[in-house]
Scaffold this motif. Structure first.
Motif, PDB file in Angstrom:
ATOM      1  N   MET A   1       0.802  -1.357   0.108  1.00 55.53           N
ATOM      2  CA  MET A   1       0.022  -0.004  -0.061  1.00 55.53           C
ATOM      3  C   MET A   1       0.732   1.172   0.218  1.00 55.53           C
ATOM      4  N   ARG A   2       1.814   1.126   0.950  1.00 57.29           N
ATOM      5  CA  ARG A   2       2.532   2.131   0.619  1.00 57.29           C
ATOM      6  C   ARG A   2       3.787   2.426  -0.926  1.00 57.29           C
ATOM      7  N   ARG A   3       3.815   1.564  -1.121  1.00 58.57           N
ATOM      8  CA  ARG A   3       4.256   1.580  -2.633  1.00 58.57           C
ATOM      9  C   ARG A   3       3.585   2.432  -3.521  1.00 58.57           C
ATOM     10  N   TYR A   4       2.563   1.476  -3.505  1.00 59.80           N
ATOM     11  CA  TYR A   4       1.831   2.613  -4.138  1.00 59.80           C
ATOM     12  C   TYR A   4       0.666   3.691  -4.092  1.00 59.80           C
ATOM     13  N   GLY A   5       1.441   4.540  -2.575  1.00 61.01           N
ATOM     14  CA  GLY A   5       0.865   5.734  -2.377  1.00 61.01           C
ATOM     15  C   GLY A   5      -0.339   5.620  -1.667  1.00 61.01           C
ATOM     16  N   TYR A   6      -1.154   4.712  -1.485  1.00 60.39           N
ATOM     17  CA  TYR A   6      -2.620   4.369  -0.686  1.00 60.39           C
ATOM     18  C   TYR A   6      -1.931   4.723   1.505  1.00 60.39           C
ATOM     19  N   ALA A   7      -3.114   5.831   1.623  1.00 60.32           N
ATOM     20  CA  ALA A   7      -1.957   6.219   3.052  1.00 60.32           C
ATOM     21  C   ALA A   7      -2.980   4.995   4.029  1.00 60.32           C
ATOM     22  N   GLU A   8      -2.968   4.944   5.436  1.00 59.24           N
ATOM     23  CA  GLU A   8      -4.363   4.420   5.497  1.00 59.24           C
ATOM     24  C   GLU A   8      -5.057   5.085   6.602  1.00 59.24           C
ATOM     25  N   ILE A   9      -6.035   4.557   6.860  1.00 57.99           N
ATOM     26  CA  ILE A   9      -6.709   5.323   8.027  1.00 57.99           C
ATOM     27  C   ILE A   9      -7.608   4.191   8.550  1.00 57.99           C
ATOM     28  N   ARG A  10      -7.791   4.441  10.013  1.00 55.74           N
ATOM     29  CA  ARG A  10      -8.409   3.914  10.874  1.00 55.74           C
ATOM     30  C   ARG A  10      -9.422   4.100  10.951  1.00 55.74           C
ATOM     31  N   THR A  11     -11.174   3.708  11.801  1.00 56.44           N
ATOM     32  CA  THR A  11     -12.164   4.134  11.431  1.00 56.44           C
ATOM     33  C   THR A  11     -12.703   3.000  12.606  1.00 56.44           C
ATOM     34  N   PRO A  12     -13.806   3.388  13.999  1.00 60.59           N
ATOM     35  CA  PRO A  12     -14.144   3.032  14.930  1.00 60.59           C
ATOM     36  C   PRO A  12     -15.301   1.471  13.996  1.00 60.59           C
ATOM     37  N   ILE A  13     -14.711   0.945  15.069  1.00 63.35           N
ATOM     38  CA  ILE A  13     -15.723  -0.547  14.544  1.00 63.35           C
ATOM     39  C   ILE A  13     -17.564  -0.283  15.062  1.00 63.35           C
ATOM     40  N   VAL A  14     -17.941   0.664  15.747  1.00 66.93           N
ATOM     41  CA  VAL A  14     -19.034   1.134  15.645  1.00 66.93           C
ATOM     42  C   VAL A  14     -19.773   2.304  14.817  1.00 66.93           C
ATOM     43  N   GLU A  15     -20.323   1.630  14.405  1.00 69.39           N
ATOM     44  CA  GLU A  15     -21.264   3.194  13.410  1.00 69.39           C
ATOM     45  C   GLU A  15     -23.113   3.219  13.869  1.00 69.39           C
ATOM     46  N   GLN A  16     -23.590   5.082  13.726  1.00 71.56           N
ATOM     47  CA  GLN A  16     -24.623   4.443  13.247  1.00 71.56           C
ATOM     48  C   GLN A  16     -25.240   3.648  12.823  1.00 71.56           C
ATOM     49  N   THR A  17     -26.487   2.806  12.906  1.00 72.01           N
ATOM     50  CA  THR A  17     -27.131   1.947  12.188  1.00 72.01           C
ATOM     51  C   THR A  17     -27.967   2.942  10.462  1.00 72.01           C
ATOM     52  N   ALA A  18     -28.102   3.611  10.833  1.00 74.46           N
ATOM     53  CA  ALA A  18     -28.667   3.917   9.125  1.00 74.46           C
ATOM     54  C   ALA A  18     -27.141   4.294   8.179  1.00 74.46           C
ATOM     55  N   LEU A  19     -25.586   4.147   8.893  1.00 73.24           N
ATOM     56  CA  LEU A  19     -25.545   4.598   7.653  1.00 73.24           C
ATOM     57  C   LEU A  19     -24.650   3.327   6.843  1.00 73.24           C
ATOM     58  N   PHE A  20     -25.254   2.457   7.389  1.00 73.93           N
ATOM     59  CA  PHE A  20     -25.492   1.221   6.924  1.00 73.93           C
ATOM     60  C   PHE A  20     -26.690   0.226   6.062  1.00 73.93           C
ATOM     61  N   ALA A  21     -27.685   1.066   6.629  1.00 72.15           N
ATOM     62  CA  ALA A  21     -28.921   0.820   6.182  1.00 72.15           C
ATOM     63  C   ALA A  21     -28.465   1.591   4.850  1.00 72.15           C
ATOM     64  N   ARG A  22     -28.344   3.002   4.486  1.00 74.18           N
ATOM     65  CA  ARG A  22     -28.248   3.477   3.408  1.00 74.18           C
ATOM     66  C   ARG A  22     -26.947   3.512   2.501  1.00 74.18           C
ATOM     67  N   SER A  23     -25.930   2.969   2.624  1.00 71.88           N
ATOM     68  CA  SER A  23     -24.632   2.474   2.254  1.00 71.88           C
ATOM     69  C   SER A  23     -25.158   0.936   1.453  1.00 71.88           C
ATOM     70  N   ILE A  24     -25.525   0.101   2.152  1.00 72.60           N
ATOM     71  CA  ILE A  24     -25.291  -1.040   1.674  1.00 72.60           C
ATOM     72  C   ILE A  24     -26.611  -1.666   1.388  1.00 72.60           C
ATOM     73  N   GLY A  25     -27.879  -1.084   1.865  1.00 72.95           N
ATOM     74  CA  GLY A  25     -29.478  -1.674   0.621  1.00 72.95           C
ATOM     75  C   GLY A  25     -30.097  -2.226   2.123  1.00 72.95           C
ATOM     76  N   GLU A  26     -31.301  -1.497   2.400  1.00 67.81           N
ATOM     77  CA  GLU A  26     -31.703  -2.509   3.098  1.00 67.81           C
ATOM     78  C   GLU A  26     -32.766  -3.473   3.130  1.00 67.81           C
ATOM     79  N   VAL A  27     -32.238  -3.435   1.664  1.00 71.62           N
ATOM     80  CA  VAL A  27     -32.935  -5.353   1.499  1.00 71.62           C
ATOM     81  C   VAL A  27     -31.763  -6.295   1.084  1.00 71.62           C
ATOM     82  N   THR A  28     -30.670  -5.660   1.476  1.00 73.05           N
ATOM     83  CA  THR A  28     -29.890  -6.825   1.319  1.00 73.05           C
ATOM     84  C   THR A  28     -30.009  -8.162   2.577  1.00 73.05           C
ATOM     85  N   ASP A  29     -29.015  -9.199   2.280  1.00 73.22           N
ATOM     86  CA  ASP A  29     -28.209  -9.929   3.504  1.00 73.22           C
ATOM     87  C   ASP A  29     -28.280  -9.647   4.449  1.00 73.22           C
ATOM     88  N   ILE A  30     -27.065  -8.815   4.549  1.00 77.33           N
ATOM     89  CA  ILE A  30     -26.450  -8.346   5.268  1.00 77.33           C
ATOM     90  C   ILE A  30     -27.241  -7.275   6.346  1.00 77.33           C
TER      91      ILE A  30
END
Length: 446
Positions: free
Chosen positions: A49-78
């Motif tokens: 990743m460093r050789r290709y110029g990608y920078a690391e980002i670290r996010t929390p393991i807990v998010e608002q449920t709406a984030l995944f419902a809106r992004s992944i899609g409410e009718v997906t298995d997940i």
């Protein structure tokens, strides 16, 4: 408390049969004997990743449920069946992240990383889905992923795929994986295709399984990804999205395949490849393998140009991928592609032959660590007879043991013992120790 009362309490505790607390099903411990392999894999990924110029980002393991419902899609298995969701003490609905892209997008938007700029980001860490645990796939699993924002041409799609191909090369997996490609087109083209697909499935409704019937009205494209062998002939004759692409998406896909061919990357076009998350459009791809039995995916990704806007930001082109570390570790182990040196936990065991040599041995171990920071060095602690000390040195897994006793201390020397080879031990000046160790260890790792 009397002795008899104490005995009674101990007895009742045993009789009560208190159940031992164990790990939650599908959430596994990573033991010291396994962590060296993970560190080997993660080290290669981090350097790449460093050789290709990608920078690391670290996010929390807990998010608002709406984030995944809106992004992944409410009718997906997940979202429907697999997310770990709970209300916190404030009554807010929170979810353990089931994937990394949505969190990465949320963080980039929140901190202004996408405003009139491009970003190449990568992440790694645990994800959570409540699905049936199986070998290489768990309820707490770990992913490595990357996301590139602000670039809309097929060149960035090609670079993302080339990066993953280089990873397979460096891990020795390139001959064991296959790149599959498809295009999902624009949202307008996909909507028109969806109508044709639903009409086709309605004509073959009697051949759809229960899962596909449920998806028919909510997410019919996911039916194409069914693994039910009884449906395979019917799915093979289904309308192909590639035949219904808009002109811009077709041009984008042709540009991508031309770049891959120029780079010498083999691929197959899979018209049934649709990906399970709602946010994908245009390019989608998977790297698959048959080395673990039936065909399985080891890396998957694609383009999701509408997700940032969907989450409240300005329209931003984006592409990325994610790969499950557990599945890749299993693949490396199955194919025996892990170098022995990657699994070695120790290079040198520093052993004072008696308690009188402990202080000098400790200082010598520190000196070696300073002069050879890449060496894995462990100092014997805990005393014991000379015989027990040698046994501990052998059990440590180290290739070499450095012995210090009265004679060595008097002469300013140390004895180097080979624990894994039939070789004569060496008596060395402590000043020449670092040079000799560097030669021996680098030769073993080559």
């Amino acid at each position: 408390m009397s002795k008899s009362q104490s005995s009674t309490n101990q007895s009742s505790t045993k009789e009560s049969g208190q159940k031992k607390i164990q790990a939650i099903r599908g959430m596994n411990d990573l033991l010291p004997g396994q962590s060296a392999l993970w560190q080997y894999f993660e080290g290669i990924v981090q350097a790449l990743m460093r050789r290709y110029g990608y920078a690391e980002i670290r996010t929390p393991i807990v998010e608002q449920t709406a984030l995944f419902a809106r992004s992944i899609g409410e009718v997906t298995d997940i979202v429907e069946k697999e997310m770990y969701t709970f209300d916190d003490r404030n009554g807010d609905s929170l979810t353990l992240r089931p994937e990394g892209t949505a969190s990465c997008v949320r963080a980039a938007m929140e901190h202004g990383l996408l405003h009139n700029q491009t970003q190449r980001l990568w992440y790694q860490g645990p994800m959570f889905r409540h699905e049936r645990p199986q070998k290489g796939r768990y309820r707490q699993f770990h992913q490595v992923g990357l996301e590139a924002f602000g670039l809309e041409g097929p060149d960035i799609d090609a670079e993302v795929i080339l990066l993953s191909a280089r990873l397979w090369q460096e891990l020795g997996l390139i001959e064991h994986v296959t790149l599959e490609l498809n295009s999902l087109g624009s949202s307008e083209a996909r909507a028109a295709y969806r109508d044709k697909l639903v009409a086709y499935f309605e004509q073959h409704r009697d051949q759809l399984d229960e899962d596909s019937l449920r998806r028919l009205s909510s997410n019919p494209l996911r039916i194409l990804d069914s693994k039910n062998p009884d449906m395979a002939p019917m799915l093979a004759d289904a309308p192909k999205l590639m035949d219904h692409l808009d002109d811009a998406s077709r041009e984008h896909f042709e540009g991508l395949t031309a770049l891959l061919e120029a780079a010498g990357i083999d691929y197959v076009i899979n018209p049934r490849l649709v990906r399970g998350l709602d946010y994908y459009g245009r390019t989608v791809f998977e790297w698959t393998t048959t080395a673990l039995g039936s065909q399985g995916t080891v890396c998957a990704g694609g383009r999701y140009d509408g997700l940032v806007e969907q989450l409240g930001g300005k329209p931003t082109p984006a592409v990325g991928f994610a790969m499950g570390i557990e599945r890749l570790i299993l693949l490396l182990e199955t194919l025996e592609l892990v170098p022995d040196a990657a699994l070695a936990e120790l290079d040198l065991y520093v052993l004072p032959m008696d308690d009188g040599a402990t202080a000098r041995a400790m200082l010598l171990a520190e000196r070696v660590r300073s002069e050879l920071p890449e060496l894995r060095v462990q100092l014997h602690c805990g005393g014991g007879s000379f015989k027990s000390r040698i046994k501990k040195a052998d059990r440590s897994g180290a290739r070499l043991a450095l012995l210090l006793g009265e004679d060595e201390l008097a002469l300013g020397r140390a004895t180097l013992k080979f624990l894994r080879e039939e070789r004569e031990q060496l008596s060395l000046s402590q000043d020449a120790l670092a040079e000799t160790l560097a030669t021996l260890v680098s030769g073993a790792r080559a």
